[in-house]
Design a protein around this motif. Structure first.
Motif, PDB file in Angstrom:
ATOM      1  N   CYS A 179       0.828  -1.205   0.000  1.00 57.41           N
ATOM      2  CA  CYS A 179       0.000   0.000   0.000  1.00 57.41           C
ATOM      3  C   CYS A 179       0.862   1.253   0.000  1.00 57.41           C
ATOM      4  CB  CYS A 179      -0.922   0.010   1.219  1.00 57.41           C
ATOM      5  SG  CYS A 179      -2.204  -1.253   1.204  1.00 57.41           S
ATOM      6  N   LEU A 180       1.884   1.258   0.838  1.00 62.82           N
ATOM      7  CA  LEU A 180       2.790   2.408   0.911  1.00 62.82           C
ATOM      8  C   LEU A 180       3.534   2.606  -0.404  1.00 62.82           C
ATOM      9  CD1 LEU A 180       4.243   1.926   4.513  1.00 62.82           C
ATOM     10  CD2 LEU A 180       2.687   3.731   3.751  1.00 62.82           C
ATOM     11  N   LEU A 181       3.892   1.503  -1.059  1.00 62.16           N
ATOM     12  CA  LEU A 181       4.554   1.601  -2.358  1.00 62.16           C
ATOM     13  C   LEU A 181       3.631   2.221  -3.403  1.00 62.16           C
ATOM     14  CD1 LEU A 181       6.551  -1.766  -2.624  1.00 62.16           C
ATOM     15  CD2 LEU A 181       7.479   0.559  -2.510  1.00 62.16           C
ATOM     16  N   CYS A 182       2.378   1.810  -3.394  1.00 63.94           N
ATOM     17  CA  CYS A 182       1.402   2.382  -4.337  1.00 63.94           C
ATOM     18  C   CYS A 182       1.272   3.890  -4.131  1.00 63.94           C
ATOM     19  CB  CYS A 182       0.040   1.715  -4.157  1.00 63.94           C
ATOM     20  SG  CYS A 182      -0.053   0.022  -4.781  1.00 63.94           S
ATOM     21  N   ILE A 183       1.189   4.303  -2.883  1.00 68.71           N
ATOM     22  CA  ILE A 183       1.064   5.729  -2.571  1.00 68.71           C
ATOM     23  C   ILE A 183       2.336   6.471  -2.948  1.00 68.71           C
ATOM     24  CG2 ILE A 183       0.777   7.396  -0.696  1.00 68.71           C
ATOM     25  CD1 ILE A 183      -0.943   5.306   0.729  1.00 68.71           C
ATOM     26  N   ALA A 184       3.486   5.870  -2.633  1.00 71.21           N
ATOM     27  CA  ALA A 184       4.768   6.512  -2.941  1.00 71.21           C
ATOM     28  C   ALA A 184       4.965   6.671  -4.446  1.00 71.21           C
ATOM     29  CB  ALA A 184       5.915   5.698  -2.337  1.00 71.21           C
ATOM     30  N   ILE A 185       4.615   5.630  -5.201  1.00 69.36           N
ATOM     31  CA  ILE A 185       4.757   5.692  -6.666  1.00 69.36           C
ATOM     32  C   ILE A 185       3.822   6.743  -7.260  1.00 69.36           C
ATOM     33  CG2 ILE A 185       4.419   4.410  -8.813  1.00 69.36           C
ATOM     34  CD1 ILE A 185       5.283   1.894  -7.284  1.00 69.36           C
ATOM     35  N   SER A 186       2.606   6.806  -6.750  1.00 72.17           N
ATOM     36  CA  SER A 186       1.652   7.804  -7.253  1.00 72.17           C
ATOM     37  C   SER A 186       2.155   9.221  -6.974  1.00 72.17           C
ATOM     38  CB  SER A 186       0.272   7.599  -6.631  1.00 72.17           C
ATOM     39  OG  SER A 186       0.303   7.833  -5.232  1.00 72.17           O
ATOM     40  N   LYS A 187       2.774   9.414  -5.816  1.00 72.80           N
ATOM     41  CA  LYS A 187       3.323  10.733  -5.476  1.00 72.80           C
ATOM     42  C   LYS A 187       4.553  11.039  -6.320  1.00 72.80           C
ATOM     43  CE  LYS A 187       4.976  13.597  -1.638  1.00 72.80           C
ATOM     44  NZ  LYS A 187       4.202  14.758  -2.118  1.00 72.80           N
ATOM     45  N   LEU A 188       5.364  10.008  -6.578  1.00 72.25           N
ATOM     46  CA  LEU A 188       6.580  10.190  -7.368  1.00 72.25           C
ATOM     47  C   LEU A 188       6.257  10.521  -8.824  1.00 72.25           C
ATOM     48  CD1 LEU A 188       9.707   9.961  -7.539  1.00 72.25           C
ATOM     49  CD2 LEU A 188       9.389   7.538  -8.094  1.00 72.25           C
ATOM     50  N   LEU A 189       5.286   9.810  -9.393  1.00 67.06           N
ATOM     51  CA  LEU A 189       4.941  10.003 -10.804  1.00 67.06           C
ATOM     52  C   LEU A 189       4.018  11.194 -11.034  1.00 67.06           C
ATOM     53  CD1 LEU A 189       4.333   6.297 -11.922  1.00 67.06           C
ATOM     54  CD2 LEU A 189       6.414   7.669 -12.173  1.00 67.06           C
ATOM     55  N   PHE A 190       3.187  11.485 -10.048  1.00 65.62           N
ATOM     56  CA  PHE A 190       2.197  12.551 -10.196  1.00 65.62           C
ATOM     57  C   PHE A 190       2.247  13.479  -8.977  1.00 65.62           C
ATOM     58  CE2 PHE A 190       0.694   8.569 -12.033  1.00 65.62           C
ATOM     59  CZ  PHE A 190       0.449   8.917 -13.356  1.00 65.62           C
ATOM     60  N   GLY A 191       3.418  14.070  -8.756  1.00 68.98           N
ATOM     61  CA  GLY A 191       3.641  14.860  -7.545  1.00 68.98           C
ATOM     62  C   GLY A 191       2.637  15.971  -7.329  1.00 68.98           C
ATOM     63  N   LYS A 192       2.442  16.808  -8.339  1.00 69.65           N
ATOM     64  CA  LYS A 192       1.523  17.944  -8.209  1.00 69.65           C
ATOM     65  C   LYS A 192       0.095  17.464  -7.999  1.00 69.65           C
ATOM     66  CE  LYS A 192      -0.203  22.029 -10.648  1.00 69.65           C
ATOM     67  NZ  LYS A 192      -0.136  22.828 -11.905  1.00 69.65           N
ATOM     68  N   ARG A 193      -0.311  16.477  -8.781  1.00 70.90           N
ATOM     69  CA  ARG A 193      -1.678  15.961  -8.669  1.00 70.90           C
ATOM     70  C   ARG A 193      -1.910  15.341  -7.298  1.00 70.90           C
ATOM     71  NH1 ARG A 193      -4.874  12.257 -13.169  1.00 70.90           N
ATOM     72  NH2 ARG A 193      -6.825  12.048 -11.982  1.00 70.90           N
ATOM     73  N   PHE A 194      -0.916  14.601  -6.807  1.00 67.36           N
ATOM     74  CA  PHE A 194      -1.071  13.965  -5.505  1.00 67.36           C
ATOM     75  C   PHE A 194      -1.181  15.004  -4.392  1.00 67.36           C
ATOM     76  CE2 PHE A 194       0.315  12.021  -1.566  1.00 67.36           C
ATOM     77  CZ  PHE A 194      -0.331  10.785  -1.588  1.00 67.36           C
ATOM     78  N   ASP A 195      -0.386  16.067  -4.487  1.00 63.79           N
ATOM     79  CA  ASP A 195      -0.431  17.112  -3.457  1.00 63.79           C
ATOM     80  C   ASP A 195      -1.810  17.768  -3.405  1.00 63.79           C
ATOM     81  OD1 ASP A 195       2.172  16.645  -2.765  1.00 63.79           O
ATOM     82  OD2 ASP A 195       3.005  18.242  -4.029  1.00 63.79           O
ATOM     83  N   ILE A 196      -2.392  18.007  -4.577  1.00 67.22           N
ATOM     84  CA  ILE A 196      -3.730  18.603  -4.615  1.00 67.22           C
ATOM     85  C   ILE A 196      -4.760  17.599  -4.110  1.00 67.22           C
ATOM     86  CG2 ILE A 196      -5.507  19.621  -6.099  1.00 67.22           C
ATOM     87  CD1 ILE A 196      -3.291  20.551  -7.964  1.00 67.22           C
ATOM     88  N   PHE A 197      -4.586  16.337  -4.516  1.00 69.02           N
ATOM     89  CA  PHE A 197      -5.507  15.274  -4.097  1.00 69.02           C
ATOM     90  C   PHE A 197      -5.503  15.095  -2.578  1.00 69.02           C
ATOM     91  CE2 PHE A 197      -6.243  10.776  -3.078  1.00 69.02           C
ATOM     92  CZ  PHE A 197      -7.494  10.596  -3.631  1.00 69.02           C
ATOM     93  N   SER A 198      -4.337  15.248  -1.955  1.00 70.13           N
ATOM     94  CA  SER A 198      -4.222  15.032  -0.512  1.00 70.13           C
ATOM     95  C   SER A 198      -5.049  16.025   0.294  1.00 70.13           C
ATOM     96  CB  SER A 198      -2.752  15.118  -0.083  1.00 70.13           C
ATOM     97  OG  SER A 198      -2.223  16.412  -0.331  1.00 70.13           O
TER      98      SER A 198
END
Length: 214
Positions: free
Chosen positions: A18-37
Motif C-alpha cells: 500500500c505504501l509503495l502504491c502511494i509513494a509511486i503515485s506521489k513520485l509520478l504525479f507529484g503535483k496531482r497527488f499534493d492537490i488530491f491530498s
C-alpha cells in the motif's frame, strides 16, 4: 497500550504494498497527488482534473489498489473481532479481490446504463467525484488499519463505530455532491433516480443480505 501481536508478516507485506502504491503515485504525479491530498478540505482537485479524466488512469489505479487492500484489511479486522477466532491473513487478499471486482463491475455497469439513459455527461462527473473520494478514503484507512493491527486492543463496538463513521462520511459526501449539482440533476432527474436505485442502493442491500446470510 500495546497489545500482543502473534504474526503479522502477511499484513505487514500488504501495508508495504500500500505504501509503495502511494509513494509511486506521489513520485509520478507529484503535483496531482499534493492537490488530491487536500481533497477533504477543498474541491480544487475535482475542478482541476475532472475534464482530464480517462477510462483508465495510472494515478487512480495505484490509489485504487491501496483502497481495496486496506478495505480487505478492515473487513478482516471486523470478521476477526466478531468471530473471535484465528483467521488466515490470506483472507485479506480474497476480500481485496472481491472488493476490487465489485467496484470495477459496478463502474462498468454504471457507464453502460449512463449511455443507455443518455446521461453520460452527468454520470461521468458523478463517477469522477465518487471515485476520487473513495480513493481518498483508502488513504485514511491505511493509518487506521495500522493502529488497529499494531497498537489498539480494539473491540467490536469500536469497529461498529468506525464502520458507521465511514458510511456517514461517504453519505455526506454524496449528498453534498447532489446539493451542489441540483440544477444539473434536474435535467435528467427521472433517469438519475433510476440510476441511484439500481446502482447505489440495490447492490449494497444485496451485499448486506449476502453477508447477513453468511
Amino acid at each position: 497500550m500495546l497489545r500482543q501481536i502473534n504474526n503479522t508478516d502477511i499484513i505487514t507485506a500488504i501495508f508495504i504494498a500500500c505504501l509503495l502504491c502511494i509513494a509511486i503515485s506521489k513520485l509520478l504525479f507529484g503535483k496531482r497527488f499534493d492537490i488530491f491530498s487536500n481533497l477533504i478540505l477543498t474541491n480544487r482537485y475535482i475542478k482541476a482534473y475532472i475534464k482530464e479524466q480517462h477510462f483508465f488512469e495510472t494515478f487512480d489505479a495505484l490509489l485504487f489498489i491501496n483502497l481495496i487492500l486496506n478495505g480487505g484489511i478492515f473487513i478482516y479486522i471486523i470478521q476477526k473481532a466478531l468471530s473471535n477466532t484465528v483467521l488466515s491473513q490470506l483472507l485479506i487478499l480474497k476480500y481485496a479481490i472481491l472488493l476490487g471486482s465489485f467496484f470495477i463491475v459496478k463502474v462498468l455497469i454504471e457507464r453502460l446504463l449512463a449511455s443507455v439513459f443518455k446521461i453520460d455527461h452527468l454520470i461521468n462527473s458523478y463517477l469522477f467525484n465518487k471515485i476520487s473520494y473513495r480513493n481518498y478514503l483508502g488513504l485514511i484507512l491505511l493509518p487506521v488499519n495500522a493502529i488497529l493491527i499494531y497498537y489498539v486492543n480494539y473491540s467490536a463496538n469500536l469497529l461498529y463505530i468506525l464502520g458507521l463513521s465511514v458510511l456517514a462520511i461517504y453519505t455526506i459526501i454524496l449528498l453534498t455532491y447532489y446539493s451542489k449539482n441540483l440544477n444539473l440533476l434536474k435535467q435528467s432527474l427521472f433517469y438519475f433516480i433510476l440510476y441511484l436505485c439500481a446502482l447505489e442502493i440495490a447492490p449494497y442491500i444485496i451485499v448486506y443480505q449476502f453477508i447477513a446470510i453468511k
